[in-house]
Design an enzyme around this catalytic site. Structure first.
Site, PDB file in Angstrom:
ATOM      1  N   ARG A 136      -7.676  -0.419   0.767  1.00 33.85           N
ATOM      2  CA  ARG A 136      -8.190  -1.651   0.131  1.00 33.85           C
ATOM      3  C   ARG A 136      -8.602  -1.406  -1.312  1.00 33.85           C
ATOM      4  NH1 ARG A 136     -12.588  -2.142   4.821  1.00 33.85           N
ATOM      5  NH2 ARG A 136     -10.882  -1.070   5.889  1.00 33.85           N
TER       6      ARG A 136
ATOM      7  N   ASP B 268       1.577   6.228   5.632  1.00 30.53           N
ATOM      8  CA  ASP B 268       0.589   5.299   5.085  1.00 30.53           C
ATOM      9  C   ASP B 268       1.073   4.593   3.805  1.00 30.53           C
ATOM     10  OD1 ASP B 268      -1.806   4.051   5.586  1.00 30.53           O
ATOM     11  OD2 ASP B 268      -3.037   5.519   4.518  1.00 30.53           O
TER      12      ASP B 268
ATOM     13  N   ASP C 167      -2.573  10.192   3.879  1.00 27.69           N
ATOM     14  CA  ASP C 167      -3.977   9.796   4.024  1.00 27.69           C
ATOM     15  C   ASP C 167      -4.706  10.783   4.919  1.00 27.69           C
ATOM     16  OD1 ASP C 167      -6.398   8.546   4.190  1.00 27.69           O
ATOM     17  OD2 ASP C 167      -5.695   6.841   5.401  1.00 27.69           O
TER      18      ASP C 167
ATOM     19  N   ASP D  82     -12.196   7.030   3.731  1.00 31.65           N
ATOM     20  CA  ASP D  82     -10.994   6.779   4.527  1.00 31.65           C
ATOM     21  C   ASP D  82     -10.594   5.295   4.489  1.00 31.65           C
ATOM     22  OD1 ASP D  82      -8.851   7.379   6.105  1.00 31.65           O
ATOM     23  OD2 ASP D  82     -10.002   7.579   7.976  1.00 31.65           O
TER      24      ASP D  82
ATOM     25  N   LYS E  72     -10.202  12.712   8.323  1.00 31.60           N
ATOM     26  CA  LYS E  72      -9.702  12.289   9.632  1.00 31.60           C
ATOM     27  C   LYS E  72      -9.633  13.495  10.570  1.00 31.60           C
ATOM     28  CE  LYS E  72      -6.586   8.556   8.191  1.00 31.60           C
ATOM     29  NZ  LYS E  72      -7.267   7.459   8.906  1.00 31.60           N
TER      30      LYS E  72
ATOM     31  N   GLU F 237      -9.447   3.706   2.051  1.00 30.01           N
ATOM     32  CA  GLU F 237      -8.929   3.851   0.689  1.00 30.01           C
ATOM     33  C   GLU F 237      -7.883   2.800   0.332  1.00 30.01           C
ATOM     34  OE1 GLU F 237      -7.709   5.331   3.239  1.00 30.01           O
ATOM     35  OE2 GLU F 237      -5.566   4.996   2.949  1.00 30.01           O
TER      36      GLU F 237
ATOM     37  N   LYS G 197       0.842  -1.202   0.000  1.00 26.24           N
ATOM     38  CA  LYS G 197       0.000   0.000   0.000  1.00 26.24           C
ATOM     39  C   LYS G 197       0.874   1.247   0.000  1.00 26.24           C
ATOM     40  CE  LYS G 197      -3.283   2.583   2.960  1.00 26.24           C
ATOM     41  NZ  LYS G 197      -4.128   2.581   4.154  1.00 26.24           N
TER      42      LYS G 197
HETATM   43  N1  BES Z   1      -4.290   4.396   6.934  1.00 27.14           N
HETATM   44  C1  BES Z   1      -5.438   4.120   7.722  1.00 27.14           C
HETATM   45  C2  BES Z   1      -5.171   3.099   8.827  1.00 27.14           C
HETATM   46  C3  BES Z   1      -4.212   3.518   9.895  1.00 27.14           C
HETATM   47  C4  BES Z   1      -4.658   4.143  11.039  1.00 27.14           C
HETATM   48  C5  BES Z   1      -2.858   3.237   9.782  1.00 27.14           C
HETATM   49  C6  BES Z   1      -3.775   4.502  12.036  1.00 27.14           C
HETATM   50  C7  BES Z   1      -1.977   3.594  10.778  1.00 27.14           C
HETATM   51  C8  BES Z   1      -2.436   4.236  11.899  1.00 27.14           C
HETATM   52  C9  BES Z   1      -6.550   3.591   6.835  1.00 27.14           C
HETATM   53  O1  BES Z   1      -6.575   4.081   5.551  1.00 27.14           O
HETATM   54  C10 BES Z   1      -7.839   3.979   7.478  1.00 27.14           C
HETATM   55  O2  BES Z   1      -8.089   5.144   7.561  1.00 27.14           O
HETATM   56  N2  BES Z   1      -8.604   2.999   7.913  1.00 27.14           N
HETATM   57  C11 BES Z   1      -9.867   3.257   8.530  1.00 27.14           C
HETATM   58  C12 BES Z   1     -10.840   2.251   8.002  1.00 27.14           C
HETATM   59  C13 BES Z   1     -12.259   2.496   8.420  1.00 27.14           C
HETATM   60  C14 BES Z   1     -12.775   3.762   7.763  1.00 27.14           C
HETATM   61  C15 BES Z   1     -13.109   1.311   8.015  1.00 27.14           C
HETATM   62  C16 BES Z   1      -9.681   3.091  10.040  1.00 27.14           C
HETATM   63  O3  BES Z   1      -8.933   2.217  10.466  1.00 27.14           O
HETATM   64  O4  BES Z   1     -10.264   3.871  10.784  1.00 27.14           O
HETATM   65 ZN    ZN Z   2      -4.823   4.710   4.778  1.00 23.33          ZN
HETATM   66 MN    MN Z   3      -7.634   5.896   5.398  1.00 25.44          MN
END
Ligand code: BES
Ligand code: ZN
Ligand code: MN
Length: 496
Positions: free
Chosen positions: A352, A289, A271, A348, A278, A350, A266
């Site tokens: 996947r 990220d 992000d 968010d 966020k 994104e 990834k």
């Molecule tokens: N990049 C984030 C995940 C992340 C969070 C990595 C904290 C490192 C530290 C990912 O893109 C994300 O935002 N995931 C969301 C998914 C949710 C919207 C289903 C999450 O984990 O909140």
């Molecule tokens: Zn992310």
């Molecule tokens: Mn995200």
């Protein structure tokens, strides 16, 4: 940093500091008695006070009297000799190196013999080299002031070996150095700030590594991605001014025509969450990220330096996730490269979406197996914290192989289940699949989503959200990018 292997009597070799490993309850050795006597009985009094008894991680810095050739001796506790392995060895050498750095010394000698006989000389050499190099890492290219107040990096390490070790230690040291160069690539990429690190920057770095090592590098930009129909990558990227890139790096060290192992990473260079924005608190961390992408590029580089006998393909979708007037929105439906349609319920989620296209792309290589690495879910940090990555997959031998490589490298992974029932959570009324599955089992539903795009081959997914970034700083790992995944994957590839 120079790392030499020499044959000498440790106590007779001139050095600002001699590092000696000490096993718990093994403080009666003659060499330690000699050190104690020459260091104003510093060891026996520390032992009496319980300050130093050889417990793992304990250190004792002893200025030496005039009887001793080294100016100082640093004892480092190795714990019980039964539990000593390469992971402990690496960590303790890193610990010792960080103490030497704190003392503002720039070189030391290290008595390899004091680390016991449990590891082969080669493995010990590798662990020691990695420990020192990882501890010595810093990212200071943007510091214009205060550099001289910080400790100088180590410039020269001498490993003192015995006759029987002299031929094998250097082989291990050379491997350790090469693996570290892969970790260095990954850490530097993760630490690079978002204003520098565009998707095109990622592509340039990949091309540079490819040129240096004679690897094949293919890069697709906006137009090519449109032509191919990479709707996942394009959807996420459309809110950003910066053009997305799909980076494909090939290392062919194996038999000609043998099915490759594909590594997918990834590469979200920043992000923000997009329209599902966020919170601003700690958002700066989201420059990490692309930790999965960094691990993939670092691994291909290290594999090539090591000349591993395997064919590898690295696939990195690089995008920026931004909110803007052109950004994709919640409710949008994207058509992925596979043809499957995806309902975006949260912009968010994104990672996947870009991985869906990259996993489909991996299938074009008829891979023997595919491993993806991604800072995919905050839920993974809730589940495992910062001690292990999550592994999920559709092929148990692969998952088990990664768990084993995790134990041996110290970059640990822990399995979560991928029961079919989780698929229920990502059903969409309008498209083939939805990109979120509710609050429950967030790491698993993210993997369940990926599974749909990886059905044609043996596949494992590593969620490294809790591992790609170090918040506080540790001996082996200053605050910032960790390069997690490089040592794990190299270990996996070497043992396979
Ligand atoms: N990049 C984030 C995940 C992340 C969070 C990595 C904290 C490192 C530290 C990912 O893109 C994300 O935002 N995931 C969301 C998914 C949710 C919207 C289903 C999450 O984990 O909140
Ligand atoms: Zn992310
Ligand atoms: Mn995200």
């Amino acid at each position: 940093m120079k790392i030499d292997v020499i044959r000498a009597a440790p106590l007779k070799r001139k050095s600002p500091c001699l590092v000696v490993g000490v096993f718990e309850k093994k403080l009666r050795q003659t060499s330690l008695k000699e050190i104690d006597a020459a260091c104003h009985k510093g060891l026996s009094s520390a032992q009496k006070r319980g300050e130093f008894v050889g417990k793992q991680g304990q250190t004792l810095f002893l200025p030496a009297g005039s009887h001793l050739v080294p100016e100082n001796v640093l004892l480092v506790g190795l714990g019980k000799d039964k539990t000593f392995d390469a992971v402990v060895g690496r960590k303790m050498v890193a610990k010792a190196a960080s103490v030497v750095l704190e003392k503002r010394l720039d070189r030391f000698t290290l008595d390899l013999d004091s680390f016991g006989k449990r590891l082969s000389s080669e493995r010990l050499g590798q662990a020691v080299a990695e420990g020192v190099l990882l501890a010595n890492y810093r990212f200071d290219q943007f510091k214009t002031v205060g550099r001289d107040e910080a400790a100088l990096p180590l410039s020269e390490i001498r490993l003192i070996a015995q006759d029987s070790q002299v031929s094998e230690v250097p082989t291990g040291v050379e491997s350790g150095k090469k693996i570290f160069r892969g970790v260095l690539v990954a850490r530097d990429l993760v630490n690079q700030p978002g204003n520098i690190k565009s998707p095109v920057y990622m592509a340039k770095q990949a091309r540079q590594l490819a040129r240096e090592e004679g690897m094949k590098c293919t890069i697709l930009g906006q137009t090519e991605l449109e032509k191919e129909g990479c709707g996942g990558i394009l959807g996420v990227a459309q809110g950003s001014e910066r053009e997305p890139q799909l980076i494909i790096l090939e290392y062919n060290g194996g038999k000609k025509g043998a099915a490759p192992i594909a590594l997918v990473g990834k590469g979200v260079v920043f992000d923000t969450g997009g329209i599902s924005l966020k919170p601003s608190d700690k958002m700066d961390m989201m420059k990490m990220d692309m930790g999965g992408a960094a691990a993939v590029l670092g691994t291909l580089y290290a594999a090539s330096l090591l000349e591993l006998p395997v064919n590898l393909v690295g696939i990195v979708p690089a995008v920026e996730n931004m909110p803007s007037g052109t950004a994709y929105r919640p409710g949008d439906v994207l058509t992925s490269l596979s043809g499957k349609t995806i309902e975006v319920l949260n912009t968010d989620a994104e990672g996947r979406l870009i991985l869906a296209d990259a996993l489909t792309w991996a299938g074009r290589f008829n891979p023997e197996l595919v491993i993806d690495l991604a800072t995919l879910t905050g839920a993974c940090i809730i589940a495992l914290g910062n001690q292990a990555a999550a592994v999920l997959g559709n092929h148990d031998p692969l998952v088990q192989g990664l768990i084993k490589a995790g134990q041996d490298s110290g970059e640990r992974v822990w399995q979560l289940p991928l029961f079919e029932e989780y698929d229920e959570q990502i059903k969409s009324p309008v498209a083939d699949v939805a990109n979120i599955g509710g609050r429950a089992a967030g790491t698993i539903t993210a993997a369940a989503f990926l599974k749909k795009f990886a059905a044609e081959y043996n596949w494992a997914h590593l969620d490294i959200a809790g591992m790609a970034w170090e918040e506080k700083g540790m001996p082996m790992q200053p605050k910032g990018g960790t390069g997690f995944g490089v040592r794990l994957l190299i270990e996996y590839l070497q043992k396979r």
